[in-house]
Design a protein around this motif. Structure first.
Motif, PDB file in Angstrom:
ATOM      1  N   MET A   1       0.845  -1.189   0.000  1.00 17.89           N
ATOM      2  CA  MET A   1       0.000   0.000   0.000  1.00 17.89           C
ATOM      3  C   MET A   1       0.886   1.246   0.000  1.00 17.89           C
ATOM      4  N   THR A   2       0.343   2.327  -0.547  1.00 21.94           N
ATOM      5  CA  THR A   2       1.157   3.525  -0.596  1.00 21.94           C
ATOM      6  C   THR A   2       0.396   4.709  -0.048  1.00 21.94           C
ATOM      7  N   SER A   3       1.105   5.553   0.649  1.00 20.21           N
ATOM      8  CA  SER A   3       0.494   6.787   1.125  1.00 20.21           C
ATOM      9  C   SER A   3       1.546   7.615   1.828  1.00 20.21           C
ATOM     10  N   SER A   4       1.574   8.904   1.513  1.00 18.33           N
ATOM     11  CA  SER A   4       2.502   9.775   2.216  1.00 18.33           C
ATOM     12  C   SER A   4       1.780  10.870   2.981  1.00 18.33           C
ATOM     13  N   ASP A   5       0.551  11.205   2.566  1.00 17.51           N
ATOM     14  CA  ASP A   5      -0.230  12.225   3.259  1.00 17.51           C
ATOM     15  C   ASP A   5      -1.390  11.549   3.944  1.00 17.51           C
ATOM     16  N   LYS A   6      -1.234  11.258   5.223  1.00 23.64           N
ATOM     17  CA  LYS A   6      -2.265  10.540   5.958  1.00 23.64           C
ATOM     18  C   LYS A   6      -3.315  11.531   6.462  1.00 23.64           C
ATOM     19  N   PRO A   7      -4.602  11.087   6.538  1.00 25.19           N
ATOM     20  CA  PRO A   7      -5.594  11.971   7.134  1.00 25.19           C
ATOM     21  C   PRO A   7      -5.137  12.391   8.520  1.00 25.19           C
ATOM     22  N   GLU A   8      -5.332  13.661   8.842  1.00 24.79           N
ATOM     23  CA  GLU A   8      -4.722  14.207  10.052  1.00 24.79           C
ATOM     24  C   GLU A   8      -5.117  13.475  11.320  1.00 24.79           C
ATOM     25  N   ASN A   9      -6.358  12.975  11.385  1.00 30.46           N
ATOM     26  CA  ASN A   9      -6.797  12.361  12.624  1.00 30.46           C
ATOM     27  C   ASN A   9      -6.800  10.840  12.561  1.00 30.46           C
ATOM     28  N   ALA A  10      -6.264  10.277  11.484  1.00 33.53           N
ATOM     29  CA  ALA A  10      -6.237   8.827  11.379  1.00 33.53           C
ATOM     30  C   ALA A  10      -5.242   8.248  12.371  1.00 33.53           C
ATOM     31  N   SER A  11      -5.503   7.003  12.728  1.00 32.18           N
ATOM     32  CA  SER A  11      -4.608   6.217  13.591  1.00 32.18           C
ATOM     33  C   SER A  11      -4.610   6.677  15.034  1.00 32.18           C
ATOM     34  N   ALA A  12      -5.499   7.566  15.391  1.00 33.27           N
ATOM     35  CA  ALA A  12      -5.545   7.991  16.790  1.00 33.27           C
ATOM     36  C   ALA A  12      -6.984   8.206  17.197  1.00 33.27           C
ATOM     37  N   ALA A  13      -7.434   7.485  18.207  1.00 32.76           N
ATOM     38  CA  ALA A  13      -8.780   7.680  18.711  1.00 32.76           C
ATOM     39  C   ALA A  13      -8.884   9.077  19.301  1.00 32.76           C
ATOM     40  N   PRO A  14     -10.083   9.672  19.326  1.00 37.78           N
ATOM     41  CA  PRO A  14     -10.224  11.067  19.721  1.00 37.78           C
ATOM     42  C   PRO A  14      -9.596  11.433  21.052  1.00 37.78           C
ATOM     43  N   SER A  15      -9.666  10.574  22.064  1.00 37.85           N
ATOM     44  CA  SER A  15      -9.125  10.943  23.371  1.00 37.85           C
ATOM     45  C   SER A  15      -8.313   9.798  23.961  1.00 37.85           C
ATOM     46  N   GLY A  16      -7.506   9.150  23.136  1.00 38.89           N
ATOM     47  CA  GLY A  16      -6.717   8.031  23.599  1.00 38.89           C
ATOM     48  C   GLY A  16      -7.511   6.734  23.491  1.00 38.89           C
ATOM     49  N   THR A 160       5.738   1.894   0.625  1.00 36.56           N
ATOM     50  CA  THR A 160       6.806   1.056   0.082  1.00 36.56           C
ATOM     51  C   THR A 160       7.816   1.863  -0.722  1.00 36.56           C
ATOM     52  N   GLY A 161       7.622   3.172  -0.792  1.00 33.21           N
ATOM     53  CA  GLY A 161       8.499   4.008  -1.590  1.00 33.21           C
ATOM     54  C   GLY A 161       7.836   4.490  -2.869  1.00 33.21           C
ATOM     55  N   HIS A 162       6.624   3.988  -3.121  1.00 27.61           N
ATOM     56  CA  HIS A 162       5.945   4.333  -4.365  1.00 27.61           C
ATOM     57  C   HIS A 162       5.500   5.787  -4.399  1.00 27.61           C
ATOM     58  N   ALA A 163       5.205   6.365  -3.241  1.00 27.29           N
ATOM     59  CA  ALA A 163       4.686   7.734  -3.206  1.00 27.29           C
ATOM     60  C   ALA A 163       5.679   8.726  -3.803  1.00 27.29           C
ATOM     61  N   ASP A 164       6.887   8.769  -3.244  1.00 27.86           N
ATOM     62  CA  ASP A 164       7.893   9.710  -3.743  1.00 27.86           C
ATOM     63  C   ASP A 164       8.264   9.403  -5.192  1.00 27.86           C
ATOM     64  N   PHE A 165       8.349   8.118  -5.510  1.00 27.31           N
ATOM     65  CA  PHE A 165       8.698   7.699  -6.868  1.00 27.31           C
ATOM     66  C   PHE A 165       7.649   8.182  -7.869  1.00 27.31           C
ATOM     67  N   ALA A 166       6.361   7.976  -7.530  1.00 25.38           N
ATOM     68  CA  ALA A 166       5.280   8.392  -8.424  1.00 25.38           C
ATOM     69  C   ALA A 166       5.263   9.897  -8.605  1.00 25.38           C
ATOM     70  N   VAL A 167       5.418  10.646  -7.509  1.00 25.83           N
ATOM     71  CA  VAL A 167       5.403  12.109  -7.587  1.00 25.83           C
ATOM     72  C   VAL A 167       6.527  12.604  -8.497  1.00 25.83           C
ATOM     73  N   GLU A 168       7.714  12.068  -8.309  1.00 26.66           N
ATOM     74  CA  GLU A 168       8.862  12.491  -9.115  1.00 26.66           C
ATOM     75  C   GLU A 168       8.617  12.242 -10.604  1.00 26.66           C
ATOM     76  N   LYS A 169       8.158  11.035 -10.954  1.00 26.23           N
ATOM     77  CA  LYS A 169       7.992  10.667 -12.353  1.00 26.23           C
ATOM     78  C   LYS A 169       6.835  11.421 -13.006  1.00 26.23           C
ATOM     79  N   VAL A 170       5.725  11.574 -12.279  1.00 24.99           N
ATOM     80  CA  VAL A 170       4.565  12.256 -12.864  1.00 24.99           C
ATOM     81  C   VAL A 170       4.843  13.738 -13.049  1.00 24.99           C
TER      82      VAL A 170
END
Length: 248
Positions: A1-16, A160-170
């Motif tokens: 999977m690829t992603s470099s800009d994660k949703p700001e509130n992802a991976s964290a429950a609202p209050s722990g 996996t490194g695809h994000a930066d690679f894709a941005v550079e090439k596109v």
């Protein structure tokens, strides 16, 4: 999977972490409905990683240079390693990996058939945009999972490194021929719609998974939170489009 800009509130429950999110797998899996939902989630992720491996290996054939081909082969290898981790976890909790993946084959294969890239650049945009939307969705879900499952899910969503690679090439391709930007922007919008529709279909067809997401199991989202979640995913998509030099 690829992603470099994660949703700001992802991976964290609202209050722990609270509820299931504060438990480990041994505690949380005592609830059979929660266990079934996690098996579905791991099965969907595992097949997604296996499909990503296959697709990157195919995309390598379109690569214009040997260096690009080698880079995609390295990324494909990383995706297969992610698949192996998910497969091993399913086996470790007493589930048959193929059976866990099977319910998601038709939907994911259908998505890939409908969004088959016509060239190298479309393949890069698909991996960057399409996979990242799915990754954002799974990160949002991960915040509601037990600690052991959450750790695994977040690990296999690592870029996996695809994000930066894709941005550079596109961006280089658009600089060389600005007309390419319009075509790729339309392609990315189509991917966004198809990826969201596919995610909704997968969830709707699996009772345990849909119950976990919208209340009832784990610390599910209420309907208002579902709306906020998709807003965060859309915002992250817009940022990725900007990084590519494309209009959202």
């Amino acid at each position: 999977m690829t992603s470099s800009d994660k949703p700001e509130n992802a991976s964290a429950a609202p209050s722990g972490p609270t509820g299931v999110a504060a438990q480990d797998w041994a505690q949380a899996s005592a609830d059979p409905q929660y266990r079934a939902a996690v098996v579905d989630l791991l099965g969907a992720l595992a097949y997604g990683e296996l499909a990503a491996f296959e697709r990157l290996a195919e995309d390598a054939k379109l690569a214009p240079t040997l260096a690009d081909k080698a880079e995609l082969a390295k990324m494909a290898s990383a995706e297969f390693h992610h698949f192996e981790r998910l497969r091993d976890r399913l086996t470790g909790i007493g589930e048959e990996p193929t059976a866990a993946m099977d319910p998601f084959v038709a939907a994911l294969d259908g998505f890939h058939r409908q969004t088959a890239p016509s060239d190298w650049l479309e393949g890069l945009v698909k991996a960057y945009v399409g996979d990242s939307i799915a990754s954002d969705f799974y990160r949002e879900v991960a915040a509601r999972l037990d600690s052991d499952t959450r750790e695994l899910v977040l690990a296999v969503l690592d870029d996996t490194g695809h994000a930066d690679f894709a941005v550079e090439k596109v961006r280089a391709a658009i600089d060389a021929d600005p007309r390419v930007g319009g075509r790729l922007a339309l392609w990315a919008r189509r991917l966004m719609g198809e990826a969201l529709s596919q995610s909704q279909r997968v969830v709707a067809e699996r009772d345990a998974l849909s119950t976990m997401l919208v209340g009832g199991v784990a610390d599910g989202f209420d309907l208002a939170e579902v709306g906020r979640m998709f807003s965060r995913i859309t915002e992250a998509h817009t940022k990725r489009m900007a990084a590519l030099g494309l209009a959202a």
